[in-house]
Design an enzyme around this catalytic site. Structure first.
Site, PDB file in Angstrom:
ATOM      1  N   HIS A  36      -7.770  -3.114 -10.089  1.00  0.00           N
ATOM      2  CA  HIS A  36      -7.112  -1.807  -9.417  1.00  0.00           C
ATOM      3  C   HIS A  36      -6.934  -0.861 -10.369  1.00  0.00           C
ATOM      4  CE1 HIS A  36      -3.304   0.216  -8.114  1.00  0.00           C
ATOM      5  NE2 HIS A  36      -4.334   0.615  -7.123  1.00  0.00           N
ATOM      6  N   HIS A 113      -5.141   8.638 -12.559  1.00  0.00           N
ATOM      7  CA  HIS A 113      -4.273   7.931 -11.799  1.00  0.00           C
ATOM      8  C   HIS A 113      -2.772   8.645 -12.102  1.00  0.00           C
ATOM      9  CE1 HIS A 113      -1.858   4.240 -10.215  1.00  0.00           C
ATOM     10  NE2 HIS A 113      -2.157   4.881  -9.292  1.00  0.00           N
TER      11      HIS A 113
END
Length: 316
Positions: A36, A113
């Site tokens: 992830h 991110h």
């Protein structure tokens, strides 16, 4: 904090060493370890926030930069191992969020991110391509998404770069995706491209569904995943995300906690659930299973071991 286990250190050729009885099962029915936000190990703490962050958060970050940046770094970092280390640990699905930095004069793309990475996209994927050449029986799924700041032309330029980089390793959408079929054809890369631009290219796969619980504790995470299993698995590839997520209220009220410590505290509960799962084509079976801090916890070995349950089902 010392690693929980080093048992993920010998998985770099796990696909090539699977029993022959599994070579004719589609990848969509195997248990595949995933990462992830795979590139968050190299976030640039000095970079701007991504464009999708709210104006309020952007203002807060501008005024209290010295406070917000360490907090962002602690909670946006989901991996600590580099891309090659993840491959060696056994990761074969990579969640890659791609964007163009604002005010960037070059044509370089970065991973994101919350903030942007130090490493660029093409340079990183070149490393992956080189590793695959050295491991011709290993298959990876690259799930490219988000694409913040990319124009239609920039999409086409990027897709051209991907085709040039991976060449015949790219697996067409209509290919035989069993291990035997992929080894025979030489295809090693399933390239998921979550944008409408993918429709014009037969080697680009559509976006892969990702079960994201958006929860900060293992009990709620696992309840969500069980609920999704009851609804039935999607056709084709899909991802069950074991990653925990904390909202800003949780983060503000737990100043000594990071995503890493939260993951470690909840790991034993998640591990027990994971060991009970099964791959396969049935509605409640799993396929790709993605986690955080892979290689730091013995995640990959547990996921790979689930494929043994397919041998028991097939029998002698």
């Amino acid at each position: 904090m010392a690693p929980v286990s080093e048992s993920d250190s010998n998985n770099e050729d796990w696909m090539s060493t699977l029993p022959e009885e599994l070579w004719d099962i589609p990848l969509t029915s195997l248990a595949i370890p995933g990462s992830h936000d795979a590139m968050s190990y190299c976030l640039d703490i000095t970079s701007p926030l991504v464009r999708s962050e709210s104006d309020t958060f952007r203002l807060l970050d501008g005024v209290f930069y010295c406070f917000t940046r360490p907090v962002i770094y602690r909670w946006a970092t989901t991996q600590v191992k580099g891309i090659v280390e993840q491959l060696q640990a056994g990761i074969r699905y990579f969640d890659l969020r791609i964007a163009q930095r604002p005010y960037e004069t070059s044509n370089e793309l970065y991973f994101t991110h919350v903030i942007y990475t130090q490493l660029t996209v093409v340079k990183t994927l070149h490393t992956v391509a080189t590793w695959l050449s050295d491991h011709p029986k290993e298959i990876v799924i690259l799930a490219c998404s988000h694409f913040e700041g990319l124009s239609e032309k920039r999409h086409e330029d990027f897709i051209y770069s991907l085709k040039t980089l991976f060449g015949s390793k790219l697996c067409p959408c209509n290919a035989d995706i069993t291990l035997r079929g992929l080894w025979s054809s030489g295809h090693q890369v399933v390239l998921s491209y979550d944008d409408q631009a993918a429709a014009r290219h037969k080697v680009l796969w559509k976006g892969i569904p990702y079960w994201w619980a958006n929860k900060a504790n293992a009990d709620e995470l696992l309840q969500y995943l069980e609920w999704q299993k009851e609804l039935g698995r999607p056709d084709g590839f899909f991802v069950a995300g074991l990653n925990l997520t904390a909202d800003r209220c949780f983060i503000a009220s737990h100043p000594q906690v990071s995503l890493k410590t939260l993951t470690m505290v909840n790991w034993e509960c998640v591990k027990r659930w994971l060991e009970d799962q099964k791959p396969g084509a049935d509605p409640t079976n799993l396929n790709v299973i993605a986690g955080d801090f892979v290689g730091f916890i013995p995640f990959c070995s547990l996921v790979i071991a689930l494929n043994k349950k397919l041998l028991k089902e097939r029998g002698p």
